[in-house]
Enzyme design. Structure first.
Site, PDB file in Angstrom:
ATOM      1  N   GLY A  46       0.784  -1.242   0.000  1.00 61.09           N
ATOM      2  CA  GLY A  46       0.000   0.000   0.000  1.00 61.09           C
ATOM      3  C   GLY A  46       0.808   1.279   0.000  1.00 61.09           C
ATOM      4  N   ASP A 102       0.811   3.402   4.263  1.00 63.01           N
ATOM      5  CA  ASP A 102      -0.283   4.148   3.657  1.00 63.01           C
ATOM      6  C   ASP A 102      -1.289   4.620   4.696  1.00 63.01           C
ATOM      7  OD1 ASP A 102      -1.112   1.562   4.242  1.00 63.01           O
ATOM      8  OD2 ASP A 102      -1.854   1.109   2.228  1.00 63.01           O
ATOM      9  N   ASP A 105      -4.371   2.157  11.068  1.00 63.42           N
ATOM     10  CA  ASP A 105      -5.715   1.763  11.500  1.00 63.42           C
ATOM     11  C   ASP A 105      -5.638   1.337  12.960  1.00 63.42           C
ATOM     12  OD1 ASP A 105      -8.287   0.866  11.726  1.00 63.42           O
ATOM     13  OD2 ASP A 105      -8.164  -0.653  10.180  1.00 63.42           O
ATOM     14  N   LYS A 133      -6.727   6.745  10.773  1.00 60.18           N
ATOM     15  CA  LYS A 133      -8.162   6.708  11.078  1.00 60.18           C
ATOM     16  C   LYS A 133      -8.401   7.242  12.484  1.00 60.18           C
ATOM     17  CE  LYS A 133      -9.413   3.005   7.962  1.00 60.18           C
ATOM     18  NZ  LYS A 133      -9.995   1.673   7.790  1.00 60.18           N
ATOM     19  N   PHE A 154     -13.603   2.506   5.340  1.00 61.48           N
ATOM     20  CA  PHE A 154     -12.643   1.770   4.524  1.00 61.48           C
ATOM     21  C   PHE A 154     -12.361   2.570   3.258  1.00 61.48           C
ATOM     22  CE2 PHE A 154     -10.791  -1.586   1.969  1.00 61.48           C
ATOM     23  CZ  PHE A 154      -9.973  -2.187   2.910  1.00 61.48           C
ATOM     24  N   VAL A 155     -11.085   2.855   3.003  1.00 63.89           N
ATOM     25  CA  VAL A 155     -10.720   3.701   1.861  1.00 63.89           C
ATOM     26  C   VAL A 155      -9.823   2.932   0.888  1.00 63.89           C
ATOM     27  CG1 VAL A 155     -10.996   5.955   2.978  1.00 63.89           C
ATOM     28  CG2 VAL A 155      -8.834   4.722   3.246  1.00 63.89           C
ATOM     29  N   ASP A 161      -5.926  -0.775  -1.173  1.00 64.62           N
ATOM     30  CA  ASP A 161      -6.707  -1.714  -1.983  1.00 64.62           C
ATOM     31  C   ASP A 161      -7.893  -2.295  -1.236  1.00 64.62           C
ATOM     32  OD1 ASP A 161      -5.073  -3.387  -0.195  1.00 64.62           O
ATOM     33  OD2 ASP A 161      -5.881  -5.046  -1.364  1.00 64.62           O
ATOM     34  N   ARG A 167      -5.745   0.113  -6.286  1.00 61.03           N
ATOM     35  CA  ARG A 167      -4.500   0.766  -5.837  1.00 61.03           C
ATOM     36  C   ARG A 167      -4.077   1.873  -6.782  1.00 61.03           C
ATOM     37  NH1 ARG A 167      -2.285  -2.318  -1.680  1.00 61.03           N
ATOM     38  NH2 ARG A 167      -2.379  -4.568  -1.869  1.00 61.03           N
TER      39      ARG A 167
HETATM   40  P1  IMP Z   1      -3.207  -1.545  11.127  1.00 59.91           P
HETATM   41  O1  IMP Z   1      -2.175  -2.627  11.304  1.00 59.91           O
HETATM   42  O2  IMP Z   1      -4.534  -1.935  11.690  1.00 59.91           O
HETATM   43  O3  IMP Z   1      -2.756  -0.186  11.595  1.00 59.91           O
HETATM   44  O4  IMP Z   1      -3.524  -1.448   9.602  1.00 59.91           O
HETATM   45  C1  IMP Z   1      -2.619  -0.969   8.710  1.00 59.91           C
HETATM   46  C2  IMP Z   1      -2.710  -1.714   7.392  1.00 59.91           C
HETATM   47  O5  IMP Z   1      -4.041  -2.207   7.120  1.00 59.91           O
HETATM   48  C3  IMP Z   1      -2.378  -0.758   6.296  1.00 59.91           C
HETATM   49  O6  IMP Z   1      -1.022  -0.908   5.946  1.00 59.91           O
HETATM   50  C4  IMP Z   1      -3.293  -1.160   5.170  1.00 59.91           C
HETATM   51  O7  IMP Z   1      -2.614  -2.100   4.358  1.00 59.91           O
HETATM   52  C5  IMP Z   1      -4.454  -1.862   5.822  1.00 59.91           C
HETATM   53  N1  IMP Z   1      -5.638  -0.995   5.932  1.00 59.91           N
HETATM   54  C6  IMP Z   1      -6.140  -0.424   7.056  1.00 59.91           C
HETATM   55  N2  IMP Z   1      -7.222   0.313   6.798  1.00 59.91           N
HETATM   56  C7  IMP Z   1      -7.410   0.234   5.466  1.00 59.91           C
HETATM   57  C8  IMP Z   1      -8.372   0.832   4.564  1.00 59.91           C
HETATM   58  O8  IMP Z   1      -9.279   1.589   4.942  1.00 59.91           O
HETATM   59  N3  IMP Z   1      -8.231   0.514   3.251  1.00 59.91           N
HETATM   60  C9  IMP Z   1      -7.259  -0.293   2.771  1.00 59.91           C
HETATM   61  N4  IMP Z   1      -6.327  -0.854   3.579  1.00 59.91           N
HETATM   62  C10 IMP Z   1      -6.400  -0.593   4.901  1.00 59.91           C
HETATM   63 MG    MG Z   2      -0.542  -2.035   4.425  1.00 60.96          MG
END
Ligand code: IMP
Ligand code: MG
Length: 176
Positions: A46, A102, A105, A133, A154-155, A161, A167
């Protein structure tokens, strides 16, 4: 799909982030004294467009490498237990690392990536994310450089993606 952040807004903010990152490293003795390149580690897949645009706007010296995690397998918008499945080749001992992703979350990806990279005893690790987020349990996860705080939707686009798709969109859109 509804456009959330257009191309010009993305590029303007990434230019500002590059200035913030340059200012940080140029103010640090460890960078000024050694002039060693900062190792920019993108989280595949991403981060690729964000990383490519960001590093070309930086003035500091850099080397580029990647780490790969698996978080959203297949047709899912819900995080599954993430794993590190690819690690950088660049020697990281005593290095100054900037991890670039990218979107932040839950923060698990940055946490895992930091744990993995710390195995090689780098000197410093900083983090940068294009999107974060809001209102998530990530509020206690520190990220040093943040592009945009967005609502908890979700974006897709600009590297992000759904099931491997979208992407290539040059803007960020709300999926669905
Ligand atoms: P985290 O580990 O929960 O912080 O999530 C981070 C990873 O989840 C990012 O590197 C993205 O690949 C994926 N991700 C989280 N939210 C989204 C979204 O809204 N769209 C697409 N990918 C996401
Ligand atoms: Mg990622």
């Amino acid at each position: 799909m509804k456009k959330l952040i257009d191309e010009i807004t993305l590029q303007n903010r990434i230019s500002e982030m590059a200035c913030e990152i340059d200012s940080y490293y140029l103010s640090q003795d460890f960078y000024r004294n050694t002039q060693e390149p900062v190792i920019i580690i993108g989280v595949l897949t991403g981060s690729i467009f964000f990383m490519a645009d960001l590093v070309r706007k930086l003035s500091i010296k850099t080397k580029l490498d990647f780490i790969r995690t698996s978080v959203y397998p297949g047709k899912s918008t819900k995080p599954k237990k993430p794993k590190i499945i690819w690690t950088p080749n660049t020697p990281l001992n005593d290095a100054n690392i900037l991890i670039v992703d990218d979107i932040l979350d839950t923060g698990i990806t940055f946490k895992l990536a930091k744990e993995q990279l710390n195995i090689d005893y780098p000197s410093h690790i900083k983090t940068a994310t294009l999107l974060r987020k809001k209102g998530k349990s990530n509020s206690n996860i520190n990220c040093d450089f943040v592009g945009f705080d967005i609502e908890d939707k979700f974006v897709v686009g600009y590297g992000l993606d759904y099931d491997g798709k979208y992407r290539e969109l040059p803007y960020v859109a709300i999926w669905g």
